[in-house]
Design an enzyme around this catalytic site. Structure first.
Site: not given
Length: 502
Positions: A328, A343, A415, A418, A466
């Site tokens: 990403r 990130r 986060e 999800s 993470r």
């Protein structure tokens, strides 16, 4: 699918004067919600200047879309108010009025095309009999004029069809009635698990811990690859492998088939899953001079696994756990809140993905979030599960649950996972259907049930960077060592603790 990465020949748009009836799942996928529709894709960061770089978005539409989604325009028109409200609730830029205008134009133009075809056939039939030369010549001229007019109208119809398809693909998926309306701050807490650890010493963040324990090297990676890349070293490598293997073993117990996936895919597949690979703010790395991209999530290659196919009812549900590296661009992700591993441009992840019958997707959505909660509870993490608000759902999601874990060094929740129910948004683009089986009726001739679009769901089982942040910061000891959570120890060769190098 973690974060905002929150998507062959399709069925052609219906050009007949009477619109084709699509499966009822498109209008009413279950008794609890309204029909899902495609939406403008939410991007997977600004363009990269590397060899693998995102192309600049042209403001002019291409001459023809590469693929067509199976969109029920009649249901959009019949439910105009609900669709318009949903577009507003999602802060979408879709132009519903233009879509309806183009659809009406196409409808009327198709009627004119059919009228000319009828006239042309009538002329052709007249020429089959005996005719005077002058009369035959008149019919020949009429036929020629009709043919030329028909060709022009058919060309206009194709262009109109393409424009309608481009605009309609920007209409969002409908939203679950229980989803909070508004921005991210409007998201509601579904569950709070555990409590933050109490430390009797000054807490360090994962960057300081990693430096002292010789677990990362960001500086060398920046020289080799650029910012937001990293080397994992020593026990951090073992920890990554342990997380991946333990997670796979846990989800396989729950009936998921393990996969490794291609990490380069066609741009069209990225688009069909709901992402804009070549938009100005895309997070997708596109490969120059090709129609290929690096994946930002295994959701994309797994979604394409059964592209353009009709599955047997007995095959469903199909449940996959896919390991992949993810890429990403993470444009605009600067500042202390995104430092270190939070990130990054490349990371390892295990993604769960389900193909199921429409009436089962709500059940499997609950199953996916339960699996995530079980995994994070097993590791002793303090976390909360959120029902995400409408503006944060992303393109395909009908409903999305996020998991945010406490990160003591960052002094906030971050986060880590999800879970999204995308209903038939992706399957209508990818062309994935199933044929329902029907119970035999005595005395009634057996006939095949018409195929229906499957529903697709995705959820992050483990995003490694993470998770490493969480484990280092939550399990740090006063002497600077890190305890290994008990479930991971067998996957680390029995290692119980990470200590300073002598």
């Amino acid at each position: 699918m973690m974060d905002s990465l929150n998507r062959p020949t399709f069925q052609a748009l219906i050009l007949a004067t009477t619109p084709t009836h699509f499966p009822s799942s498109f209008l009413f996928p279950s008794s609890t919600y309204t029909f899902p529709l495609p939406r403008c894709i939410k991007a997977l960061s600004t363009t990269s200047t590397a060899t693998l770089q995102s192309s600049k978005l042209s403001h002019d539409y291409p001459a023809k879309p590469q693929w067509k989604a199976s969109i029920d325009f009649k249901s959009i028109k019949d439910n105009k108010d609900a669709v318009a409200a949903n577009i507003r609730n999602r802060k979408s830029h879709a132009n519903l009025e233009l879509v309806l205008h183009l659809y009406d134009q196409m409808f009327h133009l198709q009627k004119e095309v059919e009228r000319l075809r009828g006239d042309r056939n009538a002329v052709a039939n007249k020429m089959k009999g005996k005719l005077e030369p002058s009369e035959r010549q008149t019919l020949i001229e009429q036929g020629k004029n009709l043919k030329e007019g028909l060709i022009a109208l058919e060309e206009d119809l194709v262009k109109l069809n393409d424009e309608l398809q481009r605009e309609a693909q920007c209409i969002p998926n409908m939203t679950h009635p229980d989803v909070p309306i508004g921005g991210e701050d409007c998201s509601t807490i579904r569950k709070m698990v555990g409590s933050p650890p109490n430390f009797s010493f000054p807490v360090k963040d994962h960057l300081q811990l990693g430096k002292e324990l010789d677990l990362f090297d960001f500086d060398a990676a920046a020289e080799v690859s650029g910012s937001k890349f990293y080397y994992l070293k020593n026990e951090a490598v073992l920890l990554e492998m342990a997380l991946l293997n333990w997670t796979l073993s846990e989800v396989m117990k729950r009936g998921f088939t393990p996969l490794t996936t291609p990490e380069i895919v066609r741009s069209s597949v990225v688009e069909k899953c709901g992402f804009q690979p070549r938009a100005n703010n895309t997070q997708v790395y596109s490969i120059d001079d090709s129609d290929q991209c690096l994946i930002g999530t295994a959701e994309i290659p797994v979604g394409g696994l059964h592209m353009d196919s009709i599955l047997a009812d007995s095959m469903l549900p199909l449940k996959y756990a896919a390991f992949s590296h993810c890429f990403r661009t993470e444009a605009g992700a600067a500042g202390t809140a995104t430092r270190g591993l939070y990130r990054v441009h490349q990371f390892s992840k295990v993604e769960m993905f389900i193909f199921c019958r429409p009436e089962e997707s709500e059940y499997y959505h609950q199953e996916l979030i339960k699996i995530e909660e079980d995994i994070f509870s097993s590791l002793g993490l303090h976390f909360k599960t959120l029902d995400m608000a409408s503006e944060d759902l992303g393109a395909p999601a009908y409903r999305k649950f996020d998991v945010e874990a406490w990160m003591p060094g960052l002094e906030r929740f971050g986060e880590i996972s999800s879970a999204s129910n995308c209903t038939d948004y992706q399957s209508r683009r990818l062309g994935i259907r199933y044929r329902p089986s029907e119970a035999p009726v005595v005395g009634v001739k057996k006939s095949k049930a018409p195929p229906q679009f499957v529903h697709t769901l995705n959820a992050t089982a483990c995003a490694v960077p993470r998770m490493i942040i969480c484990l280092l910061e939550n399990y740090q000891q006063e002497d600077g060592s890190i305890l290994i959570p008990e479930p991971l120890r067998p996957f680390m060769g029995g290692l119980n603790i990470i200590t300073r190098k002598s």
